[in-house]
Design an enzyme around this catalytic site. Structure first.
Site, PDB file in Angstrom:
ATOM      1  NE  ARG A  96      -6.218  19.582  44.873  1.00  0.00           N
ATOM      2  CZ  ARG A  96      -5.115  19.710  44.154  1.00  0.00           C
ATOM      3  NH1 ARG A  96      -4.508  20.851  44.087  1.00  0.00           N
ATOM      4  NH2 ARG A  96      -4.609  18.699  43.516  1.00  0.00           N
ATOM      5  CG  ASP A  99      -4.492  22.774  47.514  1.00  0.00           C
ATOM      6  OD1 ASP A  99      -4.417  22.402  48.705  1.00  0.00           O
ATOM      7  OD2 ASP A  99      -3.581  22.596  46.697  1.00  0.00           O
TER       8      ASP A  99
END
Length: 178
Positions: A96, A99
């Protein structure tokens, strides 16, 4: 008037520009109404956790003072992630760009469909505990105990793998994991 609450936020990401996204997230949150950045740790490089076939992460922890409720703060964190281009989650613990996790909110113990406090796995993760203890060596995780004791329970190899990021170390030069 209610006094502001202290909240601790974990920041992470493992895409080529995650370090700059973490810095942008801190700036965005610091500029948000009813939310004040008090301090943040250095950036740390850490190996992936959970799903291992992905690049290393950049992690940090920040302490905020807030007049937002825990759920309002969670909404603010999710808005910041969206603004910074967080992609939809494809795999649990997968890659990702950004986060933002609400780790603790005062000494609140909470479990709902939207939020669990303290973060349910923070005491198991060296990449959270190392930067947290940089800022607050005597931090106590509500309902769990001293963060330093939790770090002592983690495999020393996992702890040693969390290293302060050298500002000259560029993410795009990091070796790929197998």
């Amino acid at each position: 008037m209610k006094r502001p609450a202290r909240a601790w936020i974990g920041l992470g990401g493992n895409r080529k520009d995650s370090a700059s996204l973490l810095e942008a997230a801190l700036a965005r949150l610091a500029a948000a109404p009813r939310l004040t950045l008090l301090r943040h740790s250095r950036l740390y490089r850490s190996p992936p956790w959970g799903y291992l076939d992905q690049p290393d992460f950049v992690n940090s922890v920040a302490e905020f003072e807030t007049e937002l409720s825990p759920l309002e703060l969670l909404t603010e964190l999710q808005a910041a992630e969206g603004h910074l281009g967080r992609e939809p989650k494809i795999r649990r613990w997968g890659p990702r760009s950004i986060d933002l996790d609400l780790l603790t909110y005062e000494d609140l113990l909470m479990r709902s469909d939207e939020l669990e406090l303290p973060h349910p796995r923070m005491h198991l993760r060296a990449f959270v505990l190392v930067p947290l203890l940089e800022l607050e060596p005597h931090f106590v995780i509500p309902g769990i105990g001293p963060a330093a004791d939790c770090l002592d329970m983690i495999d020393s190899g996992d702890t040693a793998a969390v290293a302060a990021l050298d500002p000259t170390d560029r993410e795009d030069s990091w070796p790929e994991h197998p």
